[in-house]
Design an enzyme around this catalytic site. Structure first.
Site, short mmCIF file in Angstrom:
data_model
loop_
_atom_site.label_atom_id
_atom_site.label_comp_id
_atom_site.label_asym_id
_atom_site.label_seq_id
_atom_site.Cartn_x
_atom_site.Cartn_y
_atom_site.Cartn_z
N HIS A 15 0.86 -1.20 0.00
CA HIS A 15 0.00 0.00 0.00
C HIS A 15 0.89 1.24 0.00
O HIS A 15 1.30 1.74 1.05
CB HIS A 15 -0.91 -0.02 1.23
CG HIS A 15 -2.04 0.96 1.16
ND1 HIS A 15 -3.37 0.58 1.24
CD2 HIS A 15 -2.07 2.31 1.03
CE1 HIS A 15 -4.15 1.65 1.15
NE2 HIS A 15 -3.37 2.72 1.03
N HIS A 17 1.07 4.95 -2.25
CA HIS A 17 0.47 5.80 -3.28
C HIS A 17 1.56 6.54 -4.06
O HIS A 17 2.39 7.23 -3.47
CB HIS A 17 -0.48 6.80 -2.65
CG HIS A 17 -1.76 6.19 -2.17
ND1 HIS A 17 -2.88 6.11 -2.97
CD2 HIS A 17 -2.09 5.63 -0.98
CE1 HIS A 17 -3.86 5.53 -2.28
NE2 HIS A 17 -3.40 5.22 -1.07
N HIS A 210 -10.10 0.51 -0.23
CA HIS A 210 -9.87 1.32 0.95
C HIS A 210 -11.09 1.23 1.87
O HIS A 210 -12.22 1.54 1.45
CB HIS A 210 -9.66 2.79 0.56
CG HIS A 210 -8.26 3.14 0.20
ND1 HIS A 210 -7.67 2.72 -0.97
CD2 HIS A 210 -7.33 3.89 0.86
CE1 HIS A 210 -6.43 3.20 -1.03
NE2 HIS A 210 -6.19 3.90 0.06
N GLU A 213 -10.70 3.16 7.49
CA GLU A 213 -9.77 4.25 7.79
C GLU A 213 -10.56 5.41 8.39
O GLU A 213 -10.49 5.66 9.59
CB GLU A 213 -9.02 4.68 6.53
CG GLU A 213 -7.96 5.75 6.78
CD GLU A 213 -7.29 6.20 5.49
OE1 GLU A 213 -6.20 6.79 5.59
OE2 GLU A 213 -7.84 5.98 4.39
N ASP A 300 1.83 3.89 2.92
CA ASP A 300 0.74 4.73 2.45
C ASP A 300 1.29 5.88 1.61
O ASP A 300 1.30 5.81 0.38
CB ASP A 300 -0.11 5.25 3.60
CG ASP A 300 -1.50 5.70 3.13
OD1 ASP A 300 -1.88 5.37 1.99
OD2 ASP A 300 -2.20 6.35 3.91
#
Length: 416
Positions: A15, A17, A210, A213, A300
């Site tokens: 994970h 981005h 996702h 969160e 992330d």
């Protein structure tokens, strides 16, 4: 288990981005090239600090506002190619041996690129990054996850784009391995995009979602109902737990996630920045790990969190006393859940991860049993990790067990 040792470990990130991991200096240069004047500062060091401060908002929507700046400078094929190449190089420098980079193609069309041109540019950059990393002696396999934005209406289109680029015979040559939906979670449930997920299932293309969160159990349940193979974050799964005199008990939904090994793509630093927990010491990763969930640790957004995989693992070492065996388990969990073929996963585990962890473990064991020597770190440790072709071909599981790492406990196949 100091930082030098953790840095030397082979790592797997699922994970990460692409638009959240740029080098600050690259953002400044790209902004100058394209004439973007919206940056808060043109000083790279100050800009790096600004992103971290802005991301420490305690709110996912506020956190996501940072991406307006990074996406603004990623609107040409050359820029996308450069960012992808540098991302792979940076991950490899951190001894990541397998990485899945995700991004939303629809956010990079402001200057007229087609969706396919966007994908082509990122694939080219990833391939260049792999080559550069190999030339530097730090080989890495990097793959791509295409994201649809959950607040938009293009997820079916991006799902089709993923299908069109899936597989070795596609334009992406096997580099696109899965689909995801990202963006603001509250008010935009995964179930709104059921048609996209149905299309992906029809073509046997895996996807992560996702969830867990900014929103809790309903969001997680929706992702499971949609058929997600993994849960992006999933940290708030603990909201489905109950406590009894016998301990902590998962609910029906969370037990389903655990028992079917749906991986949790946990990101401790990011989860703290977005308000999942107020303090890193309260992060649920060790609880979920102890209860048998398929826990993985991830970055992330490296720029926003001023982090890398070494940093995320050091959080676990410093805050939760994770040792070599626990980090090994997390690494195997991630590799087992990677969106690549089983044989490729096994090659990386048996050829790189097992022997390197074993060499580090043996080095630590030897030095700890000899009071005349210090624990090896830095260059001394790195020199001990030069593996021969024979060592890379495989390793006797008994060696790992002698180091206190049980293959049976970890669920690793013994093919010998």
């Amino acid at each position: 288990m100091d930082r030098d040792i953790v840095h030397a470990l082979p790592k797997v990130v699922l994970h990460d981005h692409l638009d959240g991991g740029l080098r600050a200096a690259t953002i400044v240069e790209l902004a100058q090239d394209c004439g973007y004047q919206g940056l808060p500062t043109m000083d790279a060091e100050e800009l790096s600090a600004w992103f971290v401060q802005a991301a420490n908002s305690g709110s996912l929507p506020s956190y996501l506002e940072c991406f307006a700046h990074t996406c603004a400078v990623m609107q040409t094929a050359d820029a996308l190619r450069r960012v992808a190449r540098e991302a792979v190089e940076d991950l490899a420098a951190d001894n990541v041996v397998y990485a899945e980079l995700r991004f939303a193609p629809e956010q990079h069309q402001e200057q007229g690129l087609s969706l396919q041109q966007v994908v082509d540019a990122v694939v080219a950059g990833v391939k260049e990054g792999e080559t550069a990393a190999a030339d530097a002696g730090r080989p890495i396999a990097a793959r791509i996850i295409l994201c649809g934005m959950r607040h938009a209406d293009r997820t079916k289109e991006i799902a089709q784009l993923t299908i069109d680029n899936f597989g070795a015979e596609s334009p992406a040559e096997g580099y696109v391995v899965a689909f995801d939906i990202a963006g603001a979670e509250v008010g935009f449930p995964a179930t709104n995009h059921a048609e996209a997920f149905e299309l992906l299932r029809k073509h046997f293309v895996p996807f992560t979602i996702h969830a867990g969160e900014a929103a809790g159990c309903d969001s997680l349940a929706g992702a499971v109902h949609c058929g997600a193979s993994r849960l992006g974050h999933g940290a708030r799964l603990y909201e489905d737990f109950s406590a009894s005199i016998d301990g902590i008990d998962p609910g029906v939904m969370s037990a389903y996630v655990r028992d079917r090994r749906l991986a949790l793509e946990l990101c401790p630093t990011s989860n703290t920045q977005t308000g999942v927990v107020d303090d890193i010491a309260d992060h649920p990763l060790p609880l979920l790990h102890s209860l048998g969930f398929a826990v993985t640790v991830n970055t992330d957004n490296r720029l926003l969190g001023d982090t890398d995989m070494t940093g995320e693992m050091m959080v676990l070492v410093d805050t939760f006393d994770y040792d070599l065996g626990a980090l090994y388990t997390l690494t195997l969990n991630a590799m087992a859940q990677a969106f690549i073929p089983e044989l490729e996963r096994e090659d990386i585990v048996r050829g790189v991860i097992e022997p390197t962890f074993t060499r580090i473990g043996a080095a630590l064991q030897g030095d700890l049993s000899d009071e005349s020597q210090d624990t090896p770190t830095g260059e001394a440790l790195t020199s001990q990790l030069q593996l021969s072709e024979e060592e890379l071909a495989g390793i006797d599981p008994a060696v790992l067990e002698e180091l206190g790492i049980s293959l049976d406990d970890l669920g690793v196949k013994n093919n010998d």
